[in-house]
Design a protein around this motif. Sequence first.
Motif, mmCIF file in Angstrom:
data_model
loop_
_atom_site.group_PDB
_atom_site.id
_atom_site.type_symbol
_atom_site.label_atom_id
_atom_site.label_comp_id
_atom_site.label_asym_id
_atom_site.label_seq_id
_atom_site.Cartn_x
_atom_site.Cartn_y
_atom_site.Cartn_z
ATOM 1 N N LEU A 315 0.608 -1.195 -0.419
ATOM 2 C CA LEU A 315 0.181 -0.080 0.054
ATOM 3 C C LEU A 315 0.832 1.636 -0.033
ATOM 4 N N ASP A 316 0.987 2.159 -0.945
ATOM 5 C CA ASP A 316 0.913 3.461 -1.144
ATOM 6 C C ASP A 316 -0.220 4.548 -0.750
ATOM 7 N N LEU A 317 -0.327 4.695 -0.022
ATOM 8 C CA LEU A 317 -1.861 5.622 -0.237
ATOM 9 C C LEU A 317 -1.487 7.279 -0.094
ATOM 10 N N GLU A 318 -0.594 7.194 1.112
ATOM 11 C CA GLU A 318 -0.425 9.152 1.116
ATOM 12 C C GLU A 318 0.126 10.251 0.236
ATOM 13 N N ASN A 343 -3.958 8.903 -3.612
ATOM 14 C CA ASN A 343 -2.789 10.118 -2.866
ATOM 15 C C ASN A 343 -4.273 10.489 -2.009
ATOM 16 N N ALA A 344 -4.183 9.944 -0.732
ATOM 17 C CA ALA A 344 -5.135 10.782 0.158
ATOM 18 C C ALA A 344 -4.535 11.012 0.777
ATOM 19 N N VAL A 345 -5.322 12.557 1.598
ATOM 20 C CA VAL A 345 -5.101 13.292 2.116
ATOM 21 C C VAL A 345 -6.567 13.802 3.443
ATOM 22 N N GLY A 346 -7.140 12.864 3.241
ATOM 23 C CA GLY A 346 -7.536 13.309 4.732
ATOM 24 C C GLY A 346 -9.427 13.212 4.547
ATOM 25 N N LEU A 347 -9.484 13.091 3.627
ATOM 26 C CA LEU A 347 -10.836 13.506 2.501
ATOM 27 C C LEU A 347 -12.230 11.884 2.622
#
Length: 568
Positions: A315-318, A343-347
């Motif tokens: 997993l490479d999510l951020e 490309n997670a940003v917290g939403l």
Amino acid sequence: MSHLFPSSTAGLLSWPWTEIEPHYKLLIQEQLNTSTIDGWLQRWSDLSDYVTEQYNRLYIATTVNTADEAADEALKNFLDTTFIQASVYEQKLKEMLLTSGLEPAGFEIALRNMRSEADLYREENLPLYAEEQRLNTEYDKLNGARTVIWEGEEKTVTQMTPVFVEEESREKREEAWILVRERILKDRDKTHALWRKFFSLRERIAANAGKSDYRSFAWQKKLRFDYTPEDCKLFHEVVEEVVVPAASRIYERRQMQLGVDTLRPWDTMIDPLGRPPLKPFKKIEAFIMGAAKIFDEVDPLLGQYFRIMMEEDLLDLENRKNKGPGAFCVDYPIKREPFIFMNAVGLHDDVQTILHEAGHAFHVFESGRLKNHMQIANMPMEFAEVASMSMELLASPYLEASGMYSEIEAARARIEHLEGLVTFWPYMALVDAFQHWIYENPESGRNPENCDEKWVELWDRFMPGIDYSGLEKYIPAQWHRQLHIHQIPFYYIEYGLAQLGAVQVWGNAFEDQAQAVKDYRKALALGSTATLPDLFKTAGAQFTFDIQTLKKYVDLIECELDHQFVFV
């Protein structure tokens, strides 16, 4: 697996063509008959797995860090050497199998696909495919390098998304929206120049293959045996008739909730009732663990699959600077394991994305039980997206179990998701209709200025309800950033067809959740050993374009929306 193959990831990534080629030569030299075919197929499968995984890992290295020059050079070297040469041998092996007249059990679909690929294959296209991949990398770099200065901080375009979800000030959202579009349009000339290269290259590829246009080439290359371009145009019309009015109703409700005279593009993501935005997580670790809990609830085995990914660094999510755009799942075929990139940003959108990509990952795990690479390769993408979109819907009742949502927040999330299904279908039709126009009208399609104009025309057809008056110059920015159009042409109708399959799986879950998941997994386990209609049927759905089916499930979505509004 052969002990002569690399035993470590580092060895695999540096495995040179000079050591790969002898394995292909041995396969070419074998005599095929009923007693040797099974072993030969397995050895071919093993070798293909290693070469495919080498490419996948090298490609991932360039996307997790687009500024990594060493990774970029390694991928270029692979494309210039192994990719081209291995493709030549792969074609020879396919021809050997087809010429032998042997038809191993369970290879009916694989052989059908091979015959089609053999008909399309041209050796002179191999360096052109490599060049296309280099253009893809150039496009990724162009997107990955885009940043803006917002309130004194440098942010990627993706990192600006929270502003449109969180910022209560309408004026500030407008400022941010225009800032991002101006940044995308700043690259207009570069994007247009790249487009001309993409288009010219694809015309040459189609001509080399003896095709009159690129769409004919793409249709055969994507192994679309079960529907035609005319079916797609019919689907566009059905979406326009059934879904566009439903999407307009959603936009009208949002406008009323916001209390504004007209709905502007920066009004589409903010909560219409002025509530704080959904922020399911602050730390990536909480995000990953929360997702695991959801999958545990959907099905214990699916939960186990996801935990394998957690344990094995799959997993490479951020999101971060110099990371490629978007999200995807690829497979590591040696161990039959997936890798998820996003490309997670917290939403909340990040949660939807991980549910989606995990559906692809579960497809890898389930189909990985098949014996041979050729029975997994070329899975119809229309069904691969059923795997991902169904998981979004099957998981939706269990958001609270993640620890990231309260009951009210989960209802809000489900409303966002269901509204997104309805508003997506028109956008899907827009993207697909745009691509059909491009390649049906090559003299116009090769000119990106004409494409800008056509995109605006189709936008007006499929995307009413959002007021772009005075903003018309920014509308083309969306196709400039829509990577499917540039990097994987004609890959978008799959989402619309799959979404119709997914809502049918979801509808089944209302009747019997356990059986719906069981049918879903059974269909995933078929890999590419069944036709597209049969895959849908196994999952409990119909592969169809008809207006009655689409209307039935749009009505179901709107009914469920009314139900969820009770909780908020």
